[in-house]
Design an enzyme around this catalytic site. Structure first.
Site, short mmCIF file in Angstrom:
data_model
loop_
_atom_site.label_atom_id
_atom_site.label_comp_id
_atom_site.label_asym_id
_atom_site.label_seq_id
_atom_site.Cartn_x
_atom_site.Cartn_y
_atom_site.Cartn_z
N LYS A 1 0.81 -1.23 0.00
CA LYS A 1 0.00 0.00 0.00
C LYS A 1 0.85 1.28 0.00
CE LYS A 1 -4.46 -1.57 1.56
NZ LYS A 1 -4.33 -3.03 1.84
N GLU B 1 -10.41 7.20 3.36
CA GLU B 1 -11.20 6.34 4.23
C GLU B 1 -10.38 5.08 4.50
OE1 GLU B 1 -11.78 6.42 0.91
OE2 GLU B 1 -11.20 4.32 0.60
N SER C 1 1.89 -9.89 -0.75
CA SER C 1 1.50 -8.47 -0.67
C SER C 1 1.77 -7.81 0.67
CB SER C 1 0.02 -8.31 -1.05
OG SER C 1 -0.79 -9.14 -0.24
#
Ligand SMILES: *Cc1c(COP(=O)(O)O)cnc(C)c1O
Length: 397
Positions: free
Chosen positions: A91, A113, A380
């Protein structure tokens, strides 16, 4: 019902687009223009590369998992180690790209968010780094469930705002964050965390995540002298998957498999296997394969992984599925927990539960391949955030 405008851009076949009220369409067109300019600006790319290397810790290794390979008994398994990035997941790549873009656009504030909090933590970190004010909307219920991540965000200077309407989870957080954005759009940038949403977000997030596949391709060519036969990744919204896949889409010899969560089973409300069982529909301003009932109402979704339970999915992955360029398979909660334990024991690497879905499917695929072949699995994120969940989990089968 709000008037819907189709801005007419960012389509992948019938999927994608920008279906929003007027005031937001104009903001998206502006963003699209600015992103287009930045993506071709050498200084912007150089600055992004600088932070990838010196802040996130890129390139992440492509690791030959010898023990896991022997366990599977087929193709050589390589793990793309996105878990080794700063904050422990992919991310950060997207957060760095978009905050840099926001700065270039002259914005002062970042709004986002977050559901489980991982995206919020990445955005808070990069906002602190770049001296931006940061406001994170989070459902009241999620906020209570994710106290540690709230503390992380606040430690890095973010303001965490509770969304108290409706079910008080991610959907309400999105609604309230968008409301805030519309009122403050002059100095505020909306930072979306996956390859979803209205154009240009799906293309933009893919662009910032595609560093994963570019590195992986170079690394496998260096280590093996040829392309892998197969690559695979888990899919929530689709950003880590597209990040790995993008660079290989044109290489027809490379098979690609997306792995979705079948949760407690493929019955309504028990999974989030959108590409597997979805049909074309609209959510959050774009068209994609969507989990919906006969009346077109969006279905409830579930997965043991907080990062995978979204009823929509990347419009580009929707189209790649439709045309058959990618295969889609599923892994259940049980499968993911088993893969979590197996990778931890065999390689000393504790994977995120999201990534564990890809580990499970990747091993199964590897076991059916030749020993001379290879497969890349996108790892990930790291699993420290999930240890409590796995500790408390009792397998159903
Ligand atoms: C958020 C998250 C995902 C799911 O998001 P995508 O956009 O589908 O990549 C997967 N793995 C980890 C570790 C995550 O934090």
């Amino acid at each position: 019902m709000k008037k819907l405008i189709n801005a007419g851009k960012g389509f992948f076949g019938e999927f994608g687009g920008c279906f929003l009220p007027d005031e937001l369409v104009m903001l998206m067109e502006d963003l699209s223009y600015e992103f287009g300019k930045a993506s071709e600006d050498e200084d912007f790319i150089r600055e992004l590369d600088y932070y990838f290397k010196n802040y996130a810790g890129r390139p992440s290794p492509l690791y030959f998992a010898q023990n896991l390979t022997e366990k599977a008994g087929g193709a050589a398994i390589f793990l793309k180690r996105e878990d080794l990035n700063h904050l422990g997941a992919h991310k950060i790549n997207n957060a760095l790209g978009q905050v840099l873009l926001a700065k270039k656009m002259g914005k002062r504030k970042i709004v986002a968010e977050t559901g489980a909090g991982q995206h919020g933590v990445a955005v808070s970190a990069v906002s602190a780094l770049m001296g931006m004010e940061c406001i994170i909307f989070m459902g009241e219920i999620d906020r209570k469930r994710q106290e540690l991540n709230v503390f992380r965000m606040e430690s890095m200077g973010a303001k965490v705002v509770s969304a108290c309407s409706g079910q008080k989870t991610l959907k309400e957080a999105v609604d309230e964050a968008i409301g805030y954005y519309i009122e403050n759009c002059n100095d505020t940038y909306y930072l979306l965390g996956s390859a979803v949403g209205p154009h240009p977000y799906p293309s933009m997030v893919k662009f910032f995540q595609s560093v994963i596949g570019r590195e992986a391709k170079q690394q496998i060519l260096k280590q093996r002298g040829r392309l892998p036969e197969h690559i695979t990744a888990c899919v929530g919204g689709g950003s880590n998957a597209l990040g790995l896949f993008a660079e290989f889409l044109e290489n027809e010899s490379v098979q690609i498999t997306a792995v979705e969560p079948s949760g407690r089973g493929l019955t309504p409300g028990n999974h989030a296997a959108t590409l597997t069982l979805g049909s074309a529909g609209f959510i959050h301003g774009y068209k994609c394969l969507l989990l919906q009932d006969d009346k077109g109402d969006i279905s409830d979704v579930y997965s043991i992984s907080p990062g995978l339970d979204y009823p929509g999915v990347s419009p580009e992955l929707s189209e790649l599925t439709r045309i058959g360029r990618i295969n889609v398979t599923t892994a259940s909660d049980d499968d993911a927990v088993r893969a979590f334990r197996l990778l931890s024991k065999t390689e000393g690497i504790i994977p995120a539960l999201e990534s564990s879905h890809a580990i499970y499917a990747g091993m199964k695929i590897a076991s059916q391949m030749k020993k001379t072949e290879s497969i890349i699995i996108n790892l990930s994120g790291r699993g420290d955030k999930d240890v409590q969940t796995v500790m408390n989990y009792s397998e159903t089968a």
